[in-house]
Design a protein around this motif. Sequence first.
Motif, PDB file in Angstrom:
ATOM      1  N   ASP A 191       0.831  -1.204   0.000  1.00 51.47           N
ATOM      2  CA  ASP A 191       0.000   0.000   0.000  1.00 51.47           C
ATOM      3  C   ASP A 191       0.864   1.252   0.000  1.00 51.47           C
ATOM      4  O   ASP A 191       1.974   1.251   0.547  1.00 51.47           O
ATOM      5  N   LEU A 192       0.308   2.323  -0.557  1.00 52.34           N
ATOM      6  CA  LEU A 192       0.895   3.662  -0.495  1.00 52.34           C
ATOM      7  C   LEU A 192      -0.182   4.628  -0.056  1.00 52.34           C
ATOM      8  O   LEU A 192      -1.338   4.502  -0.463  1.00 52.34           O
ATOM      9  N   ALA A 193       0.201   5.624   0.752  1.00 54.81           N
ATOM     10  CA  ALA A 193      -0.745   6.661   1.164  1.00 54.81           C
ATOM     11  C   ALA A 193       0.003   7.979   1.302  1.00 54.81           C
ATOM     12  O   ALA A 193       1.167   8.012   1.710  1.00 54.81           O
ATOM     13  N   LEU A 194      -0.672   9.053   0.950  1.00 53.97           N
ATOM     14  CA  LEU A 194      -0.144  10.400   1.133  1.00 53.97           C
ATOM     15  C   LEU A 194      -1.161  11.158   1.968  1.00 53.97           C
ATOM     16  O   LEU A 194      -2.323  11.268   1.579  1.00 53.97           O
ATOM     17  N   THR A 195      -0.725  11.641   3.135  1.00 50.75           N
ATOM     18  CA  THR A 195      -1.643  12.353   4.027  1.00 50.75           C
ATOM     19  C   THR A 195      -1.122  13.747   4.348  1.00 50.75           C
ATOM     20  O   THR A 195       0.080  13.958   4.492  1.00 50.75           O
TER      21      THR A 195
END
Length: 189
Positions: free
Chosen positions: A77-81
Amino acid sequence: MMKKLLIISFFLLLGISSLFSQVVRIKSVDVGVMNAIPIVNYSDLVSYGVGLQAGLDLGFGSGDKGSFWENINLSPDLALTYELPVIDSISLILDLLWQLEIGYELEFIPDTFYFTPSFVYGGILHFVNDDNLGFGVFYDSAMGVSLNFNFRFSDRLGVFICPSYQVFLEEDVNHGQQILIPAGLRIYL
């Protein structure tokens, strides 16, 4: 000699990738939003985070129902917050999270409702702009557990929610901790 080494490396990678593609298959693709709720020490710096998340759901084996390997999931998974800072001198905190989950999928309602408890390992790249210190980039290793719930409502579409607990290891003894709640659409392949 260098040419031979490159050619051997190419064929070795080609062989490994073909073996990998026969053992591992992409079951679904996830796209959604990420909610990050800091707890303990990280809440002294950040009040809340929101962003985008994407991931894959990889399965092992040949796809035979009922086999042990069929239920083991591997999910990169990848996430940008965007994090809302608590400290006035900090004007920007962006977190880029990568993680790899491994878990065992349990089917509660046949072909409809699934639950996958998982162990997670990854890392967080923090982009921080502090008026006093300037712009900085920091990296922390991260680990945790997640509870992936997904509901499949057609052959191709479903929804997921995956509450997770994460601890990230900083240089000093103050380790960051947060609750992550990605949720969104799952596209079955």
